[in-house]
Enzyme design. Structure first.
Site, PDB file in Angstrom:
ATOM      1  N   LYS A 158       0.855  -1.201   0.000  1.00 43.01           N
ATOM      2  CA  LYS A 158       0.000   0.000   0.000  1.00 43.01           C
ATOM      3  C   LYS A 158       0.884   1.242   0.000  1.00 43.01           C
ATOM      4  O   LYS A 158       1.867   1.302   0.755  1.00 43.01           O
ATOM      5  CB  LYS A 158      -0.911  -0.032   1.224  1.00 43.01           C
ATOM      6  CG  LYS A 158      -1.937   1.100   1.271  1.00 43.01           C
ATOM      7  CD  LYS A 158      -2.861   0.972   2.496  1.00 43.01           C
ATOM      8  CE  LYS A 158      -3.943   2.052   2.479  1.00 43.01           C
ATOM      9  NZ  LYS A 158      -4.853   1.968   3.653  1.00 43.01           N
TER      10      LYS A 158
ATOM     11  N   SER B 251     -10.003   2.335   2.651  1.00 44.16           N
ATOM     12  CA  SER B 251      -9.045   3.002   1.812  1.00 44.16           C
ATOM     13  C   SER B 251      -8.077   2.068   1.072  1.00 44.16           C
ATOM     14  O   SER B 251      -7.483   2.475   0.073  1.00 44.16           O
ATOM     15  CB  SER B 251      -8.232   3.982   2.654  1.00 44.16           C
ATOM     16  OG  SER B 251      -7.392   3.307   3.568  1.00 44.16           O
TER      17      SER B 251
ATOM     18  N   SER C  68     -10.473   0.273   6.965  1.00 46.40           N
ATOM     19  CA  SER C  68      -9.810   0.362   5.655  1.00 46.40           C
ATOM     20  C   SER C  68      -9.134  -0.912   5.162  1.00 46.40           C
ATOM     21  O   SER C  68      -8.693  -0.963   4.025  1.00 46.40           O
ATOM     22  CB  SER C  68      -8.769   1.484   5.678  1.00 46.40           C
ATOM     23  OG  SER C  68      -9.383   2.729   5.511  1.00 46.40           O
TER      24      SER C  68
END
Lengths: 493, 95
Positions: free
Chosen positions: A78, A158, A182
């Site tokens: 990420k 997210s 998330s």
């Protein structure tokens, strides 16, 4: 060799150990899969050269008997984790071009365990969002589509890029971070497993901060066993994070005994919320039945302050974000927009560098922390947070884990729920309470919705009891037998 | 309680984010909507409840107050939009 991208981590480790294929071959297959699935916009930066170099080094280590727990496994990182020498942006414009000169502890742990980096995955800007529509680098597309429709769906957020690329069989796993859901919500929307560990289990050092009292890194994988393997590599004490906890890291896989007889599973009555689609309720009932059939005992429990969790979160998270994001000032890193004075430069830089949702949250946070409102908002929210944590403490006196839906809907279309910030915030209604209490949670795919898109169930555990969580998750995974594949997949369906 | 355009301008100034007049109006609506929604916390009686400071019960770790890092100015300033002589450079602050 054609199916290398469909393997689980556990299978791939076994295959390399037996000599069926090399880390190089596994990585080449995934580099190709990443290219094939570019339409998902799951990556901000692809790093095939780094991946192949790491894969070759991995093959050498394995040959000399030094294989780590993630040896040769290609993953997505990420783009919230600082990676030395590779651009790290948090999907923002303000950090565009930022190339860290250091490595986050968690990514470093993964490389030390032998993992291979395919690229930096896309996310909501500064991890603020539940649909991956706030990235400066564009929306991420869910590889799943509704039956008979090619409308683009959100992968959740997210950690949307991480979820999409794992679901599309382009990465074997990915890192995520979870502040209010998330990891778990995008896992549910994308039909994969997402584990948010207990706050303090994984170091936050080198992870771009959103809300420091909530942020926690965790694995996103296609099986519960893979999540156990990857968490073992990610977790551990780090003196550089003062909230990192100095507890030994167990071999989480050993917890997957398949035996949950006699365990008590809490079913919180406050999570039955008006307006929740019937199929979400049905999936939940099904989950309860699976656990009962495996010998666990469902127990109705009460978490009385549940309805206050979201408003509490939307005071605490913006407050912390307004402090954390004060560092983006155009002086030390990232973009700068010149001005007539220093203040002018700050204001221009931050106006141009932050997206709308980030600005909204900084302004809310600034307001609730400002003189005259601090007690009414911020302190009040911290008090309610204590009450929410106490609800869980009390519940865990009588149950071992808690079962809930992960999200109040399956994946929705990109563009839906966009005009109303609060409708978007409601996505996290089932994930936020445990975040506020710092507790571990895992989302597992339980089946398909009437639209043919995945649904997820969430298990919550006691602090630092990821092992029980994984044990129950493993049993549920077996019962669910989820094997459906998304439409947009590397190599085609 | 309501956040008007003037308040938006004030908090935008505190947050060092330039918000022009037209945006102030829109933001005032959005912020009021969010603040109105979080207002529901006021229905809870929290008298005597300790505000949470740390979600994990732990004692603050301490270490010796010694320099244990540093000595690489180049790495520290590498990402600065502007630096000179090993320092960050900013627009002139003192006339």
């Amino acid at each position: 060799m054609s199916n290398l991208t469909h393997l689980t981590i556990a299978d791939a480790l076994a295959g390399m150990e037996k000599g069926d294929f090399t880390a190089r071959e596994l990585t080449e297959a995934h580099v190709k899969a990443v290219e094939e699935t570019r339409g998902l916009n799951a990556y901000i930066v692809e790093t095939p050269e780094i991946a192949l170099k790491q894969a070759d080094a991995s093959d050498k280590r394995r040959a000399s008997g030094e294989a780590g727990v993630m040896e040769g496994i290609p993953i997505a990182m990420k783009d919230l984790f600082c990676t030395e020498g590779t651009q790290t942006t948090a999907a923002s414009h303000i950090l565009e071009g930022f190339v860290p000169t250091y490595e986050s502890t968690v990514s470093g742990n993964l490389w030390n365990a032998g993992a291979v980096m395919l690229g930096k995955s896309n996310l909501d800007q500064f991890a603020m969002g539940s649909a991956n529509i706030t990235s400066h680098f564009g929306n991420v597309i869910n590889p799943w589509q509704r039956e008979g429709s090619s409308a683009e769906l959100t992968p959740g957020g997210s950690s949307g890029g991480s979820a999409a690329t794992v679901a599309a069989r382009a990465a074997m796993a990915a890192t995520g971070t979870d502040t209010g859901g998330s990891i778990r919500q995008p896992a549910a929307f994308s039909g994969i497993v997402g584990l948010k560990p207990t706050y303090g289990r994984c170091s936050r050092w080198g992870v771009i901060a959103f809300a420091s009292s909530l942020d926690q890194a965790g694995p996103m994988t296609r099986s519960v066993r893979d999540a156990a393997i990857m968490l073992e590599a990610m977790a551990g004490y780090d003196a550089k994070d003062s909230t990192s906890v100095n507890l030994p890291v167990p071999r989480y896989q050993d917890a997957l005994t398949g035996d949950i007889r006699g365990l008590k599973v809490g079913i919180p009555r406050e999570y039955r919320i008006d307006g929740t689609p019937v199929e979400i309720e049905k999936a939940w009932e099904q989950g309860i039945e699976w656990l009962r059939a495996a010998g666990a005992e469902p127990v109705e429990i009460s978490l009385p302050h549940t309805k206050y969790a979201l408003p509490t979160y939307y005071i605490i998270a913006p407050a912390e974000c307004s402090s954390n994001l004060a560092r983006y000032d155009g002086v030390r890193y990232g973009q700068r927009v010149e001005g007539r004075s220093l203040d002018d430069m700050y204001e221009n830089t931050r106006a141009a560098g932050f997206g709308d949702e980030v600005k909204r949250r900084i302004l809310i946070g600034t307001y609730v922390l400002s003189a005259g409102y601090y007690d009414a908002y911020y302190n009040k929210a911290r008090q309610v947070r204590t009450l929410i944590a106490n609800d869980f403490k009390k519940a865990y006196e009588s149950v071992d884990v808690i079962l809930t839906p992960t999200a109040p809907s399956p994946a929705f279309g990109i563009g839906e729920k966009m005009d109303d910030p609060i409708a978007m915030y409601l996505n996290d209604v089932f994930t936020v309470p445990a975040s506020l209490a710092g507790l571990p949670g895992i989302s597992i795919p339980s089946g398909l919705s009437s639209e043919g898109t995945p649904l997820g169930l969430q298990l919550l555990g006691r602090a630092f009891d990821e092992e029980t969580l994984l044990r129950v998750a493993g049993v549920m995974e077996q019962a669910a037998g989820f094997s459906a594949l998304p439409q947009l997949i590397a190599g085609g369906k | 309680m309501s956040v008007d355009k003037k308040t938006v301008a004030k908090i935008a100034k505190l947050a060092r984010i330039r918000v022009d007049e037209a945006q102030q109006e829109a933001l005032s609506g959005e912020l009021n909507q969010i603040l109105g929604w979080v207002e529901q916390l006021s229905e809870l009686d929290t008298s005597g409840v300790e505000p949470m400071t740390s979600v994990v019960e732990m004692t603050q770790p301490l270490r010796e107050d010694v320099v244990n890092d540093g000595g690489y100015v180049d790495r520290v300033t590498k990402n600065a939009p502007e630096s000179a002589h090993g320092f960050y450079a900013v627009p002139k602050v003192v006339e």
